[in-house]
Each structure stands twice: as structure tokens, then as C-alpha cells.
Design a protein around this motif. Structure first.
Motif, PDB file in Angstrom:
ATOM      1  N   ALA A  78       0.925  -1.470  -0.198  1.00 49.42           N
ATOM      2  CA  ALA A  78      -0.233  -0.302   0.454  1.00 49.42           C
ATOM      3  C   ALA A  78       0.715   1.340  -0.054  1.00 49.42           C
ATOM      4  O   ALA A  78       0.417   2.342  -0.667  1.00 49.42           O
ATOM      5  N   HIS A 114      -5.789   7.302  -0.809  1.00 50.27           N
ATOM      6  CA  HIS A 114      -5.288   6.949   0.451  1.00 50.27           C
ATOM      7  C   HIS A 114      -6.171   7.481   1.487  1.00 50.27           C
ATOM      8  O   HIS A 114      -5.547   5.910   2.508  1.00 50.27           O
ATOM      9  N   VAL A 117      -8.633   4.399   1.927  1.00 49.54           N
ATOM     10  CA  VAL A 117      -7.208   3.013   2.303  1.00 49.54           C
ATOM     11  C   VAL A 117      -7.679   3.023   3.791  1.00 49.54           C
ATOM     12  O   VAL A 117      -7.486   1.719   4.292  1.00 49.54           O
ATOM     13  N   LEU A 150      -6.019  -3.277  -0.993  1.00 51.80           N
ATOM     14  CA  LEU A 150      -4.612  -2.131  -0.442  1.00 51.80           C
ATOM     15  C   LEU A 150      -5.252  -1.831   0.904  1.00 51.80           C
ATOM     16  O   LEU A 150      -4.287  -1.823   1.856  1.00 51.80           O
ATOM     17  N   ARG A 154      -2.063  -3.158   3.846  1.00 53.22           N
ATOM     18  CA  ARG A 154      -1.182  -2.276   4.794  1.00 53.22           C
ATOM     19  C   ARG A 154      -1.646  -3.312   5.884  1.00 53.22           C
ATOM     20  O   ARG A 154      -0.703  -1.731   6.220  1.00 53.22           O
ATOM     21  N   CYS A 247       1.618   2.209   7.405  1.00 54.76           N
ATOM     22  CA  CYS A 247       2.131   0.404   6.885  1.00 54.76           C
ATOM     23  C   CYS A 247       2.241  -0.238   7.704  1.00 54.76           C
ATOM     24  O   CYS A 247       3.737  -0.244   8.035  1.00 54.76           O
TER      25      CYS A 247
END
Ligand code: WTA
Length: 645
Positions: A78, A114, A117, A150, A154, A247
Motif C-alpha cells: 500500500a 489513500h 484505504v 490495499l 496495508r 503501513c
């Protein structure tokens, strides 16, 4: 004399493409002779938390079988697909979504994607999902599918995307095999104006297996029953959730996803791909094969339920900071211009689809294509099955107006990304040929005994060395991984495909040589369809083979022996087709059912599929030797009563 079927690299491509003829030759030599140096250099395209110093560590030999790439590197997928782009292209479009209805579309920038996610990742954590846990994703082609993939990546969870066209039973089998904790689904999907009852299918699947939680994205806002304590509506769960989520640092060899695919025997296998090698391969091939340039709109029409959607709708393009188009609908809804209307609407530069879609559209004539401009297109691609030269020429001349090279890309779920394909600035094209291997891809043709064939020849396609995007195992059954791919020709990966190499060294894939068939670019094991058929009360035995089909490439031809006392009828035939649709999904519905009082078997009881294939192909003059059959009269009956395919 020049070959009339050769389409040379157009001069503007020869000049400006990322990879020229000389570059391709040099890269092939470098990858072959100095693999560690070559791949270590190429892998810098990814952002590593800890860059790898161990590059390639592989043995295909039984005694020391292992496949590892970049094994001491650390990264997060991710991060590579989102975070690292925020500074440079945070406000550029990451995903263009085109709905089933032409009135529905939308866009997400890298910054928006972003945040979304991160929110879903935090919701998943809240549901108890941790690194290494499995999450099944059963969604339509909406941005939430990419978000879910994603979000898993992540936090280090392993996703298993199941195509929305699969039945509750198929879904249940896949949930059970990998032991998913959570299923992410939507209320409904839409395809060609029809509703797909995804949540209802999940409910039916969960009568057979259980998960902790079902996370539901709303798409059509249909009324759906909610199971207290199990079902969570994403729209509610994400309220007040942090839109930042760190992450998880992952080892390059940590699993990224499982994707089920059909083989010649048994149940579908969970193909496992890893974080480093897979992402690298998806990103590298996306740029190389499609000559991707920043700012361009890239459209791969595959569903994320298949590997093509994983690598070229989501991971490859997003790792490269591209704009990827996700299309929920079908090529002929509301009409047969739809693909080209979408190309014009979003100014698509690179378009990647399956030959089956092209053949279906070609049948409608040139009108629906010519009603659109398509001036934005500069490159076309195909994948999933051999493309017949007629369809290739139509694609080139009518769709691309002679201006766009076509990349015919050969690869498999197992290979992670493209292995054999023209490079538009480096390879002269021949309609129907996937042309040549990418740098680092070492092909061989062998005969049934494993003798290596040199020069122009036809045989079975094997790969003699590893590449970073190679699958690493079959989930839960490493032995099956070895047995399926590395035992037929020791020390080599067997693709399952037959192939011809011509005098120019071009590869022409001729199709599967095992009991896998390719129906509309969808891979299916004949054994799976047979198992579904014999589950029906009236069926004693069934044998399924492929036969040539004008649009689908291959159709499904089923020979069915009924239990004693059951009379064949049109109604029963319809019933059996419906039964297979219910058991596996609509893509597995037989095109032809032939009632077979008996099946041709050897004296040891093995069904002789070669003969069944010939009858299905209506090639009954060439049945070959039938003397080893237990009862040769069976064949005469099958030929006489051949169904009008
Ligand atoms: C076939 C899809 C000819 C092949 C990416 C392979 C092709 C199987 C091509 C894998 C092509 C894929 N030309 N045949 N360009 N691309 N195939 O796993 O038989 O769904 O083994 O992966 O599709 O199908 P899969």
C-alpha cells in the motif's frame, strides 16, 4: 520477400518507446548472465523500507526446492501504491470508475484513495484482523474492491478475491480453504442492467462455513437482511475512524494474496503470491509492456476477481502512479459501442481486453466502433486466450485505425504478470502470436518425454528458471505446488500450455494440453464441472471436454450418463444446466449436453477423453485407435447421437 503478416514497429514507436530493439536484446542478455545485478537494479523502482541485498535464491530441483526473491527486503504494497505518490501526485486521479449505467461514474485522487484505504484498514483492525489473517473479498467492480485489497495489504492481511459471478457454494469452498476471518462484500453488484445479489450469496455461503464478520459496502442500497453480531455496514463503521493508518512493514516473501484458479484435477488451488516479487513484477511489466507514461489513462477491462484485474487494474498501475479505469459493466450494455464510448469519455490511451470480447463485438459489425472517435488510443492489448488473426486484424484496423500496436500478452495466474509479449517499441508484430519472452523469462519447448526441441518446433511450453512474480506455493498444500508444476519435467516449470515456435523464434500458444479449458478467457477445470454434474440425483457419470466456440474460444461439452430408469428430456437438460450454474456459477454452464448411455473407457476404467474431444469437435473421421476400449460400441453410439453443437 517480406512476410505479409509482419507488422513492423512504427517509426515513432521505435524512436520514443521505453524499450527499443537494442534495449530489449541488451536486457535479455543482462537478465540471463547477471541476474542478481539486473534484478537488484530493476527492483529499485519500488520503495523499500529496507532494500534487499539477497536477490535471487531459487532451485526447481526436488531435493532442494525453493523460490525466494529479494528475501531480506522489507516493504509495504500500500505504501508503494499510495503513500509514496502523495507528495508528487496526490491530487492526480488514481481511479476512474465507470458504472454499469453510463450515467454513473466517478474519480478518486491518490490522496482520496489513500484516506479511504486507511479508513478501511482501521475498520478491519477494529474487527480483529491482524497481519497474516485471511480476508475474502467478494465485491463488484467498484473502487471499494481496490480499497479493500490495499487495506489488507496495508495491515499485512492476506486477501482472497472471489469473482462476483461465483456461486455461494464456490464462495464457501474458497472461504473454507484459506480460513478467512472476514468477508468484505456489497449489497449488490450490477452487470448489464442486472442485479447480482452479492450479500445474499454471502449469506447462503455462510450457511456452510463461518467467519467472524461480514463487512458490507453499500452500492445499490438494496434492502438486505443484517445478521446481528456478524454483519457490519462499512458506511457506519467508518464514521469517526482515523484516516491515517501506519503501513505494516512486510518481508518481501510475506504473502500478499491468495487467488483460486482451476487445474486439471481436484478443487481449485489457492495460488499464493508474495509482497516483493509479485508487486515488482506487476509494476515492471505494466510499464514495460504497455509503455506506460505518467498521466496516461490505462484501462484493463478484466474483473478484479481474476489475476488480470489484480495485476493490471490495481497493483501494477497504482504502483506506477498511473490513472487506472475500473469498469463495472459489460461490453454490450446499453449497446455494443460501450467500450469505445468509455474510451472517448475518459480519453483512454491504453486499452487491454480479452479476445472473446473482441470476437463478440466484431460480430456486431464496424458501425458501433465507428460511431465513436477513439482518437485518444495509442496502444491496444489482449490477454487470456489465443487471439485468432481475424480478430487481431479487426482490433488493429477498425478499433485502432491501424495506428496502435497490439500487445498480445501471454501469462497465467501462477506467473503474477506478463511473461511473453511484444514490447511495442521493440517487437515487430505477427497477428496471433504473443511473440517473445520478456527479459529474464527463459522458455523451452519439450516433447512428451521431456526432450528439448530446438528451432522451429511444436511442443509443451516450460520455463527453465524463476522470475520474481512467480507464485510461491499452493495455499495449504506445498506438495501439490511441486507436483502440479515441477514434476512433469524435472527442474522446469510446466505451464500446461502447448506452443509452437516459428523460424523467427516467435511463440504461438496453441492452448491447454491438460484438462483445463478456457471459456471466454475464464479458466475452468473440466473435473470441476463433472463434479458439479454428478452431484445431481439423476446423474450416474459425466465427462466434460472443451470444443471450439466462435465467440467464447472454447465451449463446454458435457457427456452425461443418467441413472438407470431416468429418461432424458429437454426439461432435464435445462435442469442440469441450471444445476451447474447454481453449483459453480454462470460461467461454468455447459453449452452442450449429450446423453451418453456409456462413456468410452479403457479396460482399466479410464475415460478416453481424446475420443470425447474429437466427437465434440465433430472430427469423427479421426478418432484414432479405439481397440483398447473396454466396449468400442460405445463410441459408435456417441458418434451417431452427437448433439448438434
Ligand atoms: C491462456 C490469465 C494464448 C493460457 C492471465 C494460459 C493465453 C491460461 C494468453 C492462463 C495469450 C493467457 N495467448 N493463451 N495471450 N493469455 N492464455 O490463469 O492457456 O486465467 O495457460 O491467467 O490462459 O489463464 P489464467
Amino acid at each position: 520477400m517480406s512476410d505479409p503478416e509482419l507488422y513492423p514497429v512504427p517509426s515513432e514507436w521505435a524512436q520514443r518507446a521505453r524499450m527499443t530493439k537494442a534495449g530489449y536484446e541488451a536486457a535479455r542478455v543482462a537478465a540471463h548472465e547477471r541476474p542478481d545485478a539486473f534484478w537488484s537494479e530493476q527492483a529499485r523502482r519500488l520503495d523499500w523500507f529496507s532494500p534487499p541485498t539477497d536477490i535471487k535464491d531459487v532451485s526447481f530441483d526436488k531435493a532442494d526446492f525453493h523460490i525466494r526473491w529479494f528475501a531480506n527486503g522489507e516493504l509495504n504494497v500500500a505504501w508503494n501504491c499510495l503513500d509514496r505518490h502523495l507528495e508528487t501526485r496526490g491530487d492526480e486521479t488514481a481511479i476512474i470508475w465507470e458504472g454499469d449505467e453510463p450515467t454513473q461514474s466517478g474519480k478518486l485522487t491518490y490522496r482520496e484513495l489513500h484516506a479511504e484505504v486507511c479508513r478501511m484498514a482501521n475498520v478491519l483492525k477494529g474487527l480483529g484482523v491482524a497481519k497474516g489473517d485471511r480476508v475474502t473479498i467478494y465485491l463488484p467492480m467498484i473502487p471499494a474492491a481496490a480499497v479493500a485489497m490495499l487495506a489488507c495489504a496495508r495491515i499485512g492481511a492476506i486477501h482472497s478475491v472471489v469473482f462476483g459471478g461465483f456461486s455461494p457454494d464456490s464462495l464457501a469452498g474458497r472461504i473454507e480453504d484459506c480460513g478467512s476471518k472476514v468477508v468484505i462484500t456489497a449489497d449488490e453488484g450490477l452487470r448489464g442492467g442486472k442485479r447480482v445479489p452479492l450479500k445474499a450469496n454471502v449469506d447462503a455461503a455462510l450457511e456452510k462455513v463461518s467467519v467472524d464478520k461480514v463487512l458490507i459496502v453499500s452500492h445499490t442500497n438494496a434492502h438486505i437482511p443484517i445478521v446481528e453480531g456478524r454483519d457490519v455496514r462499512y458506511g457506519e463503521a467508518k464514521h469517526g475512524v482515523d484516516d491515517d493508518c501506519p503501513c505494516e512493514p512486510m518481508n518481501a516473501e510475506d504473502p500478499l494474496f491468495i487467488l483460486y484458479t482451476s487445474g486439471s484435477t481436484g478443487k481449485p488451488k489457492g495460488v499464493l503470491h508474495t509482497t516483493g516479487g509479485y508487486l515488482f513484477w506487476a509494476a515492471w511489466t505494466h510499464e514495460l509492456v504497455f509503455d506506460y507514461r505518467p498521466g496516461e489513462v490505462f484501462w484493463c477491462t478484466a474483473d478484479v476477481g481474476w489475476v488480470t484485474g489484480h495485476s493490471y487494474c490495481v497493483y501494477g498501475p497504482l504502483a506506477n502512479g498511473a490513472t487506472t479505469l475500473m469498469f463495472e459493466g459489460v461490453p454490450n450494455y446499453p449497446d455494443s459501442s460501450r467500450f469505445w464510448q468509455v474510451v472517448d469519455k475518459h480519453r483512454v490511451e491504453i486499452f487491454y481486453t480479452a479476445p472473446t470480447a473482441l470476437r463478440a463485438l466484431m460480430r456486431e459489425g464496424d458501425g458501433p466502433v465507428k460511431a465513436t472517435s477513439r482518437e485518444s488510443l495509442r496502444l491496444l492489448g489482449t490477454v487470456g486466450e489465443p487471439i485468432n488473426p481475424e480478430a487481431w486484424r479487426w482490433y488493429h484496423e477498425v478499433v485502432g485505425e491501424g495506428r496502435c500496436p497490439i500487445v498480445d500478452t501471454w501469462w497465467q495466474t501462477e506467473t503474477g504478470g506478463v511473461l511473453v509479449s511484444p514490447l511495442p517499441g521493440a517487437t515487430d508484430l505477427k497477428p496471433g502470436s504473443a511473440t517473445k519472452p520478456l527479459p529474464g523469462v527463459e522458455l523451452e519447448l519439450v516433447d512428451a518425454d521431456g526432450t528439448v526441441l530446438e528451432g522451429a518446433a511444436s511442443g509443451n511450453l516450460v520455463i527453465t528458471d524463476s522470475w520474481p512474480g512467480q507464485m510461491r506455493t499452493v495455499w495449504g498444500d506445498h506438495q501439490r505446488f511441486f507436483d502440479t508444476y515441477f514434476s512433469a519435467y524435472p527442474g522446469k516449470y510446466f505451464t500446461g500450455d502447448g506452443c509452437r515456435r516459428d523460424e523467427d523464434g516467435y511463440y504461438w500458444i496453441t492452448g491447454r494440453v491438460d484438462d483445463v479449458i478456457n471459456v471466454s478467457g475464464h479458466r475452468m477445470g473440466t473435473a470441476e464441472v463433472e463434479s458439479a454434474l454428478v452431484l445431481h440425483d439423476v446423474v450416474a457419470e459425466a465427462a466434460v471436454v472443451g470444443f471450439p466456440h466462435d465467440i467464447k474460444g472454447q465451449g463446454i461439452y458435457a457427456y452425461v450418463t443418467l441413472n438407470v430408469g431416468i429418461e432424458p428430456s429437454e426439461e432435464l437438460r435445462r435442469d442440469l444446466v441450471a444445476h451447474v450454474r447454481k453449483e459453480i456459477g454462470p460461467i461454468a454452464a455447459p453449452d452442450v449436453i449429450q446423453w451418453a448411455p456409456g462413456l468410452p473407457k479403457t479396460r482399466s476404467g479410464k475415460i478416453m477423453r481424446r475420443i470425447l474431444r474429437k466427437i465434440a469437435e465433430n472430427d469423427v473421421g479421426a478418432l484414432g485407435d479405439t481397440s483398447t476400449l473396454a466396449d468400442p460400441a460405445v463410441v459408435d453410439d456417441l458418434v451417431r447421437n452427437r448433439a448438434g453443437a
